[in-house]
Motif scaffolding. Structure first.
Motif, mmCIF file in Angstrom:
data_model
loop_
_atom_site.group_PDB
_atom_site.id
_atom_site.type_symbol
_atom_site.label_atom_id
_atom_site.label_comp_id
_atom_site.label_asym_id
_atom_site.label_seq_id
_atom_site.Cartn_x
_atom_site.Cartn_y
_atom_site.Cartn_z
ATOM 1 N N ILE A 114 -3.326 6.532 -5.720
ATOM 2 C CA ILE A 114 -3.396 5.229 -5.062
ATOM 3 C C ILE A 114 -3.848 5.428 -3.626
ATOM 4 C CG2 ILE A 114 -2.066 3.264 -4.233
ATOM 5 C CD1 ILE A 114 -0.292 3.564 -6.599
ATOM 6 N N VAL A 115 -4.900 4.714 -3.276
ATOM 7 C CA VAL A 115 -5.426 4.789 -1.922
ATOM 8 C C VAL A 115 -5.239 3.411 -1.319
ATOM 9 C CG1 VAL A 115 -7.483 5.276 -0.557
ATOM 10 C CG2 VAL A 115 -7.147 6.399 -2.769
ATOM 11 N N PRO A 116 -4.705 3.330 -0.116
ATOM 12 C CA PRO A 116 -4.579 2.001 0.477
ATOM 13 C C PRO A 116 -5.969 1.379 0.591
ATOM 14 C CG PRO A 116 -3.841 3.738 2.003
ATOM 15 C CD PRO A 116 -4.235 4.403 0.736
ATOM 16 N N ALA A 117 -6.126 0.113 0.126
ATOM 17 C CA ALA A 117 -7.439 -0.525 0.129
ATOM 18 C C ALA A 117 -7.979 -0.608 1.549
ATOM 19 C CB ALA A 117 -7.329 -1.927 -0.458
ATOM 20 N N ALA A 118 -9.301 -0.486 1.677
ATOM 21 C CA ALA A 118 -9.914 -0.568 3.001
ATOM 22 C C ALA A 118 -9.540 -1.898 3.630
ATOM 23 C CB ALA A 118 -11.422 -0.443 2.891
ATOM 24 N N GLY A 119 -9.365 -1.905 4.920
ATOM 25 C CA GLY A 119 -8.977 -3.142 5.594
ATOM 26 C C GLY A 119 -7.479 -3.355 5.526
ATOM 27 N N SER A 120 -6.817 -2.580 4.695
ATOM 28 C CA SER A 120 -5.367 -2.700 4.684
ATOM 29 C C SER A 120 -4.768 -1.323 4.939
ATOM 30 C CB SER A 120 -4.887 -3.275 3.360
ATOM 31 O OG SER A 120 -5.280 -2.413 2.321
ATOM 32 N N ALA A 121 -5.426 -0.613 5.841
ATOM 33 C CA ALA A 121 -5.005 0.751 6.144
ATOM 34 C C ALA A 121 -3.551 0.790 6.596
ATOM 35 C CB ALA A 121 -5.899 1.350 7.227
ATOM 36 N N LEU A 122 -3.087 -0.293 7.179
ATOM 37 C CA LEU A 122 -1.720 -0.294 7.698
ATOM 38 C C LEU A 122 -0.789 -1.161 6.847
ATOM 39 C CD1 LEU A 122 -2.461 -0.564 11.526
ATOM 40 C CD2 LEU A 122 -2.407 1.447 10.079
ATOM 41 N N ALA A 123 -1.228 -1.458 5.605
ATOM 42 C CA ALA A 123 -0.426 -2.343 4.762
ATOM 43 C C ALA A 123 1.005 -1.839 4.653
ATOM 44 C CB ALA A 123 -1.051 -2.441 3.378
ATOM 45 N N GLY A 124 1.935 -2.764 4.815
ATOM 46 C CA GLY A 124 3.342 -2.414 4.644
ATOM 47 C C GLY A 124 3.944 -1.723 5.838
ATOM 48 N N LYS A 125 3.165 -1.509 6.885
ATOM 49 C CA LYS A 125 3.686 -0.785 8.053
ATOM 50 C C LYS A 125 4.073 -1.767 9.161
ATOM 51 C CE LYS A 125 2.491 3.577 6.838
ATOM 52 N NZ LYS A 125 2.930 3.401 5.448
ATOM 53 N N THR A 126 5.181 -1.481 9.799
ATOM 54 C CA THR A 126 5.632 -2.318 10.906
ATOM 55 C C THR A 126 5.547 -1.549 12.211
ATOM 56 O OG1 THR A 126 7.187 -3.274 9.375
ATOM 57 C CG2 THR A 126 7.492 -3.805 11.692
ATOM 58 N N ALA A 162 -3.536 -7.975 17.274
ATOM 59 C CA ALA A 162 -4.571 -8.524 16.393
ATOM 60 C C ALA A 162 -5.152 -7.434 15.502
ATOM 61 C CB ALA A 162 -5.671 -9.166 17.228
ATOM 62 N N ARG A 163 -5.388 -6.269 16.095
ATOM 63 C CA ARG A 163 -6.030 -5.214 15.303
ATOM 64 C C ARG A 163 -5.080 -4.653 14.252
ATOM 65 N NH1 ARG A 163 -10.019 -1.636 18.898
ATOM 66 N NH2 ARG A 163 -10.273 -0.735 16.826
ATOM 67 N N ILE A 164 -3.818 -4.537 14.601
ATOM 68 C CA ILE A 164 -2.851 -4.044 13.613
ATOM 69 C C ILE A 164 -2.761 -5.031 12.451
ATOM 70 C CG2 ILE A 164 -0.391 -3.640 13.198
ATOM 71 C CD1 ILE A 164 -0.273 -2.501 16.091
ATOM 72 N N GLU A 165 -2.717 -6.321 12.791
ATOM 73 C CA GLU A 165 -2.578 -7.327 11.734
ATOM 74 C C GLU A 165 -3.833 -7.401 10.865
ATOM 75 O OE1 GLU A 165 -1.247 -10.723 13.935
ATOM 76 O OE2 GLU A 165 0.850 -10.046 13.870
ATOM 77 N N ALA A 166 -4.991 -7.229 11.502
ATOM 78 C CA ALA A 166 -6.233 -7.253 10.724
ATOM 79 C C ALA A 166 -6.258 -6.112 9.715
ATOM 80 C CB ALA A 166 -7.431 -7.164 11.656
ATOM 81 N N ALA A 167 -5.578 -5.025 10.044
ATOM 82 C CA ALA A 167 -5.554 -3.874 9.135
ATOM 83 C C ALA A 167 -4.382 -3.980 8.161
ATOM 84 C CB ALA A 167 -5.473 -2.592 9.938
ATOM 85 N N GLY A 168 -3.730 -5.139 8.138
ATOM 86 C CA GLY A 168 -2.682 -5.347 7.141
ATOM 87 C C GLY A 168 -1.288 -4.988 7.617
ATOM 88 N N GLY A 169 -1.143 -4.540 8.885
ATOM 89 C CA GLY A 169 0.177 -4.173 9.404
ATOM 90 C C GLY A 169 0.885 -5.355 10.019
ATOM 91 N N LYS A 170 2.132 -5.124 10.404
ATOM 92 C CA LYS A 170 2.934 -6.169 11.037
ATOM 93 C C LYS A 170 3.351 -5.684 12.406
ATOM 94 C CE LYS A 170 6.632 -7.327 8.978
ATOM 95 N NZ LYS A 170 7.629 -7.347 7.915
ATOM 96 N N VAL A 171 3.502 -6.621 13.341
ATOM 97 C CA VAL A 171 4.014 -6.246 14.646
ATOM 98 C C VAL A 171 5.342 -6.940 14.855
ATOM 99 C CG1 VAL A 171 3.631 -6.307 17.141
ATOM 100 C CG2 VAL A 171 1.720 -5.881 15.585
ATOM 101 N N SER A 172 6.334 -6.162 15.267
ATOM 102 C CA SER A 172 7.655 -6.749 15.440
ATOM 103 C C SER A 172 8.110 -6.500 16.874
ATOM 104 C CB SER A 172 8.606 -6.124 14.420
ATOM 105 O OG SER A 172 9.896 -6.053 14.947
ATOM 106 N N GLY A 173 9.081 -7.298 17.316
ATOM 107 C CA GLY A 173 9.515 -7.224 18.712
ATOM 108 C C GLY A 173 10.624 -6.223 18.956
ATOM 109 N N SER A 174 11.320 -5.822 17.893
ATOM 110 C CA SER A 174 12.444 -4.915 18.146
ATOM 111 C C SER A 174 12.437 -3.746 17.173
ATOM 112 C CB SER A 174 13.763 -5.677 18.041
ATOM 113 O OG SER A 174 13.886 -6.155 16.729
ATOM 114 N N VAL A 175 12.998 -2.648 17.618
ATOM 115 C CA VAL A 175 12.973 -1.404 16.839
ATOM 116 C C VAL A 175 14.176 -1.337 15.910
ATOM 117 C CG1 VAL A 175 12.910 1.103 17.002
ATOM 118 C CG2 VAL A 175 11.890 -0.278 18.803
#
Ligand SMILES: NC(=O)c1ccc[n+]([C@@H]2O[C@H](COP(=O)([O-])OP(=O)(O)OC[C@H]3O[C@@H](n4cnc5c(N)ncnc54)[C@H](O)[C@@H]3O)[C@@H](O)[C@H]2O)c1
Ligand SMILES: [Zn+2]
Length: 673
Positions: A593-605, A622-635
């Motif tokens: 399984i290879v993460p699909a292109a454009g979703s290089a960061l899928a499932g990552k916070t 914006a760039r993280i989200e475009a790659a399928g990742g999420k940005v959160s405010g707290s660790v």
């Protein structure tokens, strides 16, 4: 001795010592014991004293061993980091005491006796109480900036505690030692042994090798520790402690890890008494110690005593001689590891050393045996200091009998009989046969293990059986196992066989990085495998990679993959049989399984903290989200990465306490592709 003879011996000694300095300080791979090294050093010092006219401005006796290595930024210490004069003799320790008494014209001098921690010297700079930098000793004047790696040390506070007992200076360099506990040292060596990689001889070398890794995530996987005991530059000067004893109190009040015990004593007898006590206690310490450091307690007197070009005159290291015993070498056996490395092992007539019975000792490699001319039947000297793995350091020629003939290292693998080879630039000899049963067994065990394909039912014992039966010779054979054959393994194995075959079938669709990790490429671990999976997105692409896919203009293209790893990967796939393994796996139906292109960061916070050098926060988000990742405010524990920039705050700290990987902007950009 004539002047010419002295000159010749001086040249020899200087060259020999410089070579050992390089091996020890820069490469963390010493060839001789500290005891033997210190003897060479002593011989040099004595000769130089007897022949002062024979120059020696560049002599290793005048300089601090240099640890600076490629890949690190260097940083200038505000105050020099020194070495220590050392001795193995109580008599010389007394002389040190008497000399200071004379020079300072004072009786009843007070001394501090501290453990000499056998780790790697480090200088931490705290500005306004905040940890801003960690630097190695380097050449004493400037060292390597290892801040990122030091930040993986969980027991290292990022900020000094403030309290009434210890003033926090505006700027202070605090000196100490980075080390590995005995338990962690043994854990890592066990793992290396399982992987057929050479083990580290002692915790100090392993700690030194670890702190100089370029990938902070790899460093974080080994649990480094730190202990602090010394002081460098300090501002304002009015904040100087009066004594070393007081300074120890401050280190503790600031919340930093301190030495387990120290003694403040008066007079030579009391110093020797404390040293002796330390000698008994040190076995119970968490870190390896190779001696005691005796320091004048009063800081004002330290300053009066001054220092030489290399070490302070107010301190002296008393080193404990390693335990040594003589015993008979009964046999030499040769073991084969996963990567085919042949390691000779001495089988000894059991002997008690440093409190444990020793029956086997490492002989390192063929060259070592030849250099020391070690023969089966010889009486050999075995040495063990603290946690160091017992090693044969030489033979007793007086007890050699004519029946002892020079040892001939096997030219063929003791397991499969293939002629051994030596890879250029390596001392080790290898069995090049990838189908060598021991190697197959170790490789398949690794491939099926939790860290790789995690195939249930394919544990080490099962692998042994499959290899022994001849059903598994290569990794791809796992995918060709036949149900009817497996059923011959015993009664009522029907259910477990079906479960095993189902687990194997399911593993064909495992994540790509698991396969990459499973190939067993030297130096490539899980973290690197993930980086490689993101970049190459397929096994074939990785197998046909070129050097400039990894390194361009001497810079690493893929975050976390440095030159050593790039070379290891290229060498691995230069071997056609290793490339065939990939083809066979694919033919057997493996389809990672290879993460699909454009979703290089899928499932990552991700959590952003501090100011990044080029991206604004909005850009980065914006760039993280475009790659399928999420940005959160707290660790939290679920955070995949914290992206830290300049002046990162409490989020960085939290990430470090939780063990969440911390990356910089450049690494983020690499992940984004
Ligand atoms: N085996 C080899 O080939 C080889 C080669 C070079 C050096 N060495 C070994 O390395 C050492 C020489 O290097 P060195 O210049 O670091 O000298 P050193 O290790 O003898 O002494 C200086 C160092 O001791 C450390 N230290 C530990 N506890 C301390 C304490 N409580 N107070 C002050 N300092 C403390 C500091 O890091 C300091 O830099 C010797 O022990 C030598 O045997 C071995
Ligand atoms: Zn073999």
């Amino acid at each position: 001795m004539t002047s010419a003879e002295a000159q010749q011996r001086l040249d020899e000694l200087r060259a020999e010592i410089a070579r050992h300095d390089e091996l020890y300080h820069r490469q963390a791979k010493p060839e001789i014991s500290d005891f033997d090294y210190d003897r060479l050093k002593r011989e040099l010092a004595d000769l130089e004293a007897a022949w002062p006219a024979l120059g020696g401005d560049n002599s290793p006796s005048r300089a601090v061993g240099d640890d600076r290595t490629a890949g690190f930024k260097t940083y200038r210490h505000r105050e020099r980091m020194m070495s220590l004069d050392n001795t193995y003799s109580a008599e010389e320790l007394r002389e040190f005491h008497d000399r200071l008494t004379r020079d300072l014209e004072r009786d009843g001098l007070e001394f501090v006796v501290e453990p000499k921690i056998d780790g790697l010297a480090v200088s931490l700079t705290f500005a306004k109480g905040k940890l801003v930098r960690a630097v190695t000793r380097g050449n004493g004047v400037e060292g390597d900036d290892i801040t990122a790696n030091a930040l993986t040390i969980r027991s290292l506070p990022r900020e000094l505690k403030r309290g009434p007992d210890a003033p926090v200076p505006d700027v202070i360099e605090i000196r100490g030692e980075i080390y590995l506990t005995t338990a962690e040292f043994q854990r890592i060596n066990r793992q290396r042994e399982e992987e057929g990689e050479p083990v580290y001889a002692n915790p100090r070398n392993l700690a030194a090798g670890t702190i100089k890794q370029l990938d902070a995530r790899e460093v974080g996987q080994r649990k480094l520790e730190i202990v602090l005991y010394g002081r460098g530059y300090l501002e304002p000067v009015a904040a100087l402690p009066e004594t070393q004893t007081q300074f120890h109190g401050w280190v503790k009040a600031w919340g930093l890890p301190t030495v387990e015990k120290f003694w403040t004593v008066q007079g030579a007898d009391a110093v020797l008494g404390a040293v002796q006590e330390l000698g008994k206690l040190r076995e119970s310490f968490a870190y390896a110690t190779d001696g005691a450091v005796v320091k004048l307690d009063a800081v004002a007197l330290q300053r009066r005593a001054g220092s030489t070009s290399k070490s302070p005159r107010w301190a002296m290291a008393y080193k404990f001689a390693p335990d040594r015993a003589e015993t008979k070498l009964l046999n030499i056996t040769v073991q084969v590891g996963r990567t085919g490395v042949l390691t000779p092992v001495a089988e000894l007539d059991p002997v008690v050393l440093a409190g444990t019975t020793v029956a086997r000792a490492t002989l390192h490699n063929r060259d070592e045996i030849a250099r020391k001319d070690i023969r089966v039947g010889d009486f050999v000297f075995v040495e063990k200091a603290g946690e160091v793995i017992p090693a044969v350091i030489g033979v007793n020629p007086a007890r050699r009998t004519p029946a002892c003939v020079p040892y001939v290292f096997p030219e063929r693998c003791p397991v499969c009989g293939t002629a051994v080879v030596q890879i250029e630039g390596e001392v080790a000899l290898r069995c090049p046969n990838l189908e060598c049963p021991v190697q197959v067994r170790r490789r398949v065990q690794h491939f099926a293990s939790k860290a790789c394909l995690d195939i249930e039912g394919l544990g080490e014992a099962m692998v042994d059986v499959l290899v022994e039966k001849g059903w598994v010779r290569t990794l791809s054979d796992i995918y060709r196992l036949r149900r009817d054959e497996l059923l011959t393994l015993g009664k009522s194995v029907e259910k477990s066989t079906d479960n095993l075959l189902a687990a194997i079938e399911a593993s064909k669709r495992a994540e790509l990085w698991r396969f990459i990790n499973g190939l067993g490429i030297p130096h490539v671990g899980a973290a690197a495998a993930k980086d490689l999976a993101r970049k190459f997105r397929g096994l074939e692409a990785l197998a046909t990679a070129q050097r400039d896919d990894f390194i361009q203009n001497k810079e690493s293209v893929i975050g976390g993959i440095g030159e050593t790893m790039a070379d290891a990967i290229l060498t691995f796939f230069a071997e056609s049989r290793n490339r065939n393994v990939i083809d066979e796996l694919v033919r057997a139906g493996v389809d990672p399984i290879v993460p699909a292109a454009g979703s290089a960061l899928a499932g990552k916070t991700f959590v952003l903290t501090g100011t990044l050098p080029t991206l604004t926060r909005d850009d980065a988000t914006a760039r993280i989200e475009a790659a399928g990742g999420k940005v959160s405010g707290s660790v939290s524990k679920k955070t995949s990465y914290v992206v830290a920039g300049e002046e990162a705050g409490s989020k960085l700290e939290k990430a470090q306490t939780l063990g969440v990987p911390v990356i910089n902007e450049a690494e983020l950009l690499t992940m984004l592709g």
